[in-house]
Design a protein around this motif. Structure first.
Motif, PDB file in Angstrom:
ATOM      1  N   ALA A  17       0.767  -1.088   0.158  1.00 38.32           N
ATOM      2  CA  ALA A  17      -0.012  -0.055  -0.083  1.00 38.32           C
ATOM      3  C   ALA A  17       0.971   1.425  -0.037  1.00 38.32           C
ATOM      4  N   ILE A  18       2.083   1.130   0.589  1.00 44.31           N
ATOM      5  CA  ILE A  18       3.044   2.343   0.685  1.00 44.31           C
ATOM      6  C   ILE A  18       3.357   2.570  -0.755  1.00 44.31           C
ATOM      7  N   LEU A  19       3.986   1.503  -1.382  1.00 40.27           N
ATOM      8  CA  LEU A  19       4.233   1.652  -2.631  1.00 40.27           C
ATOM      9  C   LEU A  19       3.328   2.187  -3.726  1.00 40.27           C
ATOM     10  N   ALA A  20       1.945   1.625  -3.471  1.00 31.44           N
ATOM     11  CA  ALA A  20       0.860   2.067  -4.472  1.00 31.44           C
ATOM     12  C   ALA A  20       0.302   3.436  -4.052  1.00 31.44           C
ATOM     13  N   GLY A  21       0.327   3.969  -2.986  1.00 28.51           N
ATOM     14  CA  GLY A  21       0.157   5.284  -2.572  1.00 28.51           C
ATOM     15  C   GLY A  21       0.890   6.029  -3.319  1.00 28.51           C
ATOM     16  N   PHE A  22       2.464   5.766  -3.306  1.00 30.34           N
ATOM     17  CA  PHE A  22       3.438   6.643  -3.646  1.00 30.34           C
ATOM     18  C   PHE A  22       3.331   6.958  -5.181  1.00 30.34           C
ATOM     19  N   ILE A  23       2.988   5.560  -5.681  1.00 32.14           N
ATOM     20  CA  ILE A  23       3.079   5.636  -7.403  1.00 32.14           C
ATOM     21  C   ILE A  23       1.757   6.293  -7.776  1.00 32.14           C
ATOM     22  N   ASP A  24       0.485   6.294  -7.098  1.00 34.12           N
ATOM     23  CA  ASP A  24      -0.832   6.738  -7.355  1.00 34.12           C
ATOM     24  C   ASP A  24      -0.636   8.287  -7.386  1.00 34.12           C
ATOM     25  N   ALA A  25       0.067   8.899  -6.304  1.00 32.54           N
ATOM     26  CA  ALA A  25       0.019  10.234  -6.109  1.00 32.54           C
ATOM     27  C   ALA A  25       0.704  11.090  -7.378  1.00 32.54           C
ATOM     28  N   ILE A  26       1.709  10.178  -7.842  1.00 34.48           N
ATOM     29  CA  ILE A  26       2.362  10.819  -8.913  1.00 34.48           C
ATOM     30  C   ILE A  26       1.856  10.472 -10.210  1.00 34.48           C
ATOM     31  N   ALA A  27       1.457   9.405 -10.652  1.00 31.20           N
ATOM     32  CA  ALA A  27       1.154   8.886 -11.986  1.00 31.20           C
ATOM     33  C   ALA A  27      -0.436   8.194 -11.973  1.00 31.20           C
ATOM     34  N   GLY A  28      -0.884   7.755 -10.750  1.00 31.95           N
ATOM     35  CA  GLY A  28      -2.113   7.006 -10.818  1.00 31.95           C
ATOM     36  C   GLY A  28      -1.674   5.429 -11.321  1.00 31.95           C
ATOM     37  N   GLY A  29      -2.777   4.444 -11.125  1.00 29.81           N
ATOM     38  CA  GLY A  29      -2.231   3.089 -11.393  1.00 29.81           C
ATOM     39  C   GLY A  29      -1.996   2.391 -10.225  1.00 29.81           C
ATOM     40  N   GLY A  30      -2.225   2.855  -9.007  1.00 27.35           N
ATOM     41  CA  GLY A  30      -1.733   2.114  -7.819  1.00 27.35           C
ATOM     42  C   GLY A  30      -2.399   0.651  -7.672  1.00 27.35           C
ATOM     43  N   GLY A  31      -3.577   0.750  -8.154  1.00 28.51           N
ATOM     44  CA  GLY A  31      -4.441  -0.571  -8.228  1.00 28.51           C
ATOM     45  C   GLY A  31      -3.918  -1.640  -8.854  1.00 28.51           C
ATOM     46  N   LEU A  32      -2.893  -1.200 -10.125  1.00 34.71           N
ATOM     47  CA  LEU A  32      -2.192  -2.246 -10.776  1.00 34.71           C
ATOM     48  C   LEU A  32      -1.298  -2.981  -9.780  1.00 34.71           C
ATOM     49  N   ILE A  33      -0.829  -2.327  -8.645  1.00 32.81           N
ATOM     50  CA  ILE A  33      -0.092  -2.764  -7.741  1.00 32.81           C
ATOM     51  C   ILE A  33      -0.812  -3.610  -6.696  1.00 32.81           C
ATOM     52  N   CYS A  34      -1.937  -3.311  -6.059  1.00 32.60           N
ATOM     53  CA  CYS A  34      -2.566  -3.858  -5.068  1.00 32.60           C
ATOM     54  C   CYS A  34      -3.604  -4.911  -5.353  1.00 32.60           C
ATOM     55  N   ILE A  35      -4.199  -4.812  -6.285  1.00 31.98           N
ATOM     56  CA  ILE A  35      -5.070  -5.537  -6.728  1.00 31.98           C
ATOM     57  C   ILE A  35      -4.646  -7.106  -6.909  1.00 31.98           C
ATOM     58  N   PRO A  36      -3.484  -7.144  -7.912  1.00 37.13           N
ATOM     59  CA  PRO A  36      -2.829  -8.626  -8.004  1.00 37.13           C
ATOM     60  C   PRO A  36      -2.387  -9.290  -6.715  1.00 37.13           C
ATOM     61  N   ILE A  54     -11.159   1.443  -1.329  1.00 37.12           N
ATOM     62  CA  ILE A  54     -11.139   2.050   0.075  1.00 37.12           C
ATOM     63  C   ILE A  54      -9.851   2.543   0.581  1.00 37.12           C
ATOM     64  N   GLN A  55      -8.885   1.609   0.297  1.00 32.94           N
ATOM     65  CA  GLN A  55      -7.458   2.004   0.681  1.00 32.94           C
ATOM     66  C   GLN A  55      -6.906   3.193  -0.181  1.00 32.94           C
ATOM     67  N   GLY A  56      -7.476   2.884  -1.517  1.00 29.68           N
ATOM     68  CA  GLY A  56      -7.126   3.882  -2.660  1.00 29.68           C
ATOM     69  C   GLY A  56      -7.682   5.250  -2.357  1.00 29.68           C
ATOM     70  N   GLY A 207      -8.148  -3.664   4.684  1.00 26.58           N
ATOM     71  CA  GLY A 207      -8.256  -2.315   4.426  1.00 26.58           C
ATOM     72  C   GLY A 207      -7.862  -1.162   5.219  1.00 26.58           C
ATOM     73  N   GLY A 208      -7.888  -1.426   6.637  1.00 24.56           N
ATOM     74  CA  GLY A 208      -7.639  -0.340   7.619  1.00 24.56           C
ATOM     75  C   GLY A 208      -6.082  -0.185   7.605  1.00 24.56           C
ATOM     76  N   LEU A 209      -5.259  -1.391   7.492  1.00 26.67           N
ATOM     77  CA  LEU A 209      -3.900  -1.503   7.698  1.00 26.67           C
ATOM     78  C   LEU A 209      -3.318  -0.990   6.165  1.00 26.67           C
ATOM     79  N   MET A 210      -4.103  -1.136   4.935  1.00 27.47           N
ATOM     80  CA  MET A 210      -3.617  -0.656   3.759  1.00 27.47           C
ATOM     81  C   MET A 210      -3.899   0.856   3.692  1.00 27.47           C
ATOM     82  N   ILE A 211      -4.996   1.366   4.432  1.00 29.34           N
ATOM     83  CA  ILE A 211      -4.994   2.819   4.652  1.00 29.34           C
ATOM     84  C   ILE A 211      -3.814   3.518   5.024  1.00 29.34           C
ATOM     85  N   ILE A 212      -3.394   3.020   6.174  1.00 28.63           N
ATOM     86  CA  ILE A 212      -2.144   3.656   6.970  1.00 28.63           C
ATOM     87  C   ILE A 212      -1.041   3.677   5.765  1.00 28.63           C
ATOM     88  N   GLY A 213      -0.879   2.517   5.248  1.00 34.41           N
ATOM     89  CA  GLY A 213       0.297   2.488   4.210  1.00 34.41           C
ATOM     90  C   GLY A 213       0.232   3.667   2.932  1.00 34.41           C
TER      91      GLY A 213
END
Length: 253
Positions: A17-36, A54-56, A207-213
């Motif tokens: 979730a940390i990695l996805a949040g970082f990527i999402d904030a810059i370019a989008g596509g964080g779900g590409l990391i989390c969902i798999p 919800i974490q996104g 979801g709660g844990l991933m929200i923090i990340g």
């Protein structure tokens, strides 16, 4: 509904979730990391989508607040657009229960490829603010809810769609366009989250844990956008667009 997970797996969700949040904030596509990752953990697809959403949403909220705090986005100027994004996504989320979304199987990869190529082949795009091609009223009442509707129906690349629309149609500088995209994407996410939460599809522990990340990653990513600007945003948007196309085609074919 919550499943039993080991601490090792929960930690994996957190760091993903940390990695996805970082990527999402810059370019989008964080779900590409989390969902798999969620699917590989044997989480049912609908629960994986709901938990990712919800974490996104938490990540897009953090990115939005950071952009507002750093004065990249003026909330007074975007509040109506955000409402229209929410409305579009709400309608899309309802409509998706009654339509065959397979008609979009060809449309989505083509649009993502075009966005990636546009960012790749127009290197000076968004360097400076330009004259808008359409009025703010038309943009907010037609373009924004249309992208929000798409997010409610499917979602891949929504952040990139908003960024490109802000640059190409409203003439915004790339950092401003990215900041506005985060706010509009947050608004569209809320509609989907409400539906998923009411239907009981969210895994709240995960979801709660991933929200923090997501909050951590989105904050760091937003700072990178502000400090590095287009030099960081463009290549990541291109990479994430083509990765989303590859993943989408892999899933479909």
């Amino acid at each position: 509904m919550d499943l039993n997970f080991t601490w090792e797996l929960l930690l994996l969700f957190f760091f993903v979730a940390i990695l996805a949040g970082f990527i999402d904030a810059i370019a989008g596509g964080g779900g590409l990391i989390c969902i798999p990752v969620l699917l590989l953990a044997q989480i049912p697809p609908l629960n994986a989508l709901a938990t990712n959403k919800i974490q996104g949403m938490a990540g897009s909220l953090t990115a939005s607040l950071t952009m507002i705090k750093k004065r990249v986005v003026n909330p007074r100027q975007i509040v109506f657009a955000a409402i229209m994004s929410f409305v579009g996504a709400a309608i899309g989320t309802i409509i998706v229960h009654f339509i065959n979304v397979s008609v979009l199987d060809i449309f989505i990869p083509i649009v993502l490829i075009l966005i990636g190529l546009y960012f790749l082949l127009v290197p000076n795009m968004g360097d400076i603010e330009k004259k808008p091609r359409i009025s703010e009223k038309s943009f907010n009442t037609i373009v924004v809810p249309s992208i929000g509707f798409y997010d409610g129906v499917l979602g891949p690349g929504t952040g990139s769609f908003f960024s490109l629309a802000n640059i190409a149609l409203r003439g915004q500088q790339i950092i401003t366009a990215t900041g506005h995209a985060k706010v509009l994407n947050f608004a569209s996410n809320i509609a989907s989250v409400i539906v998923f939460a009411l239907s009981g599809k969210v895994l709240w522990v995960v979801g709660g844990l991933m929200i923090i990340g997501q909050i951590i990653g989105a904050y760091l990513g937003s700072l990178m956008v502000i400090n590095k600007g287009g030099k960081l945003i463009r290549p990541l948007v291109v990479i994430m667009c083509f990765l989303m196309v590859a993943r989408y085609l892999y899933d479909k074919f």
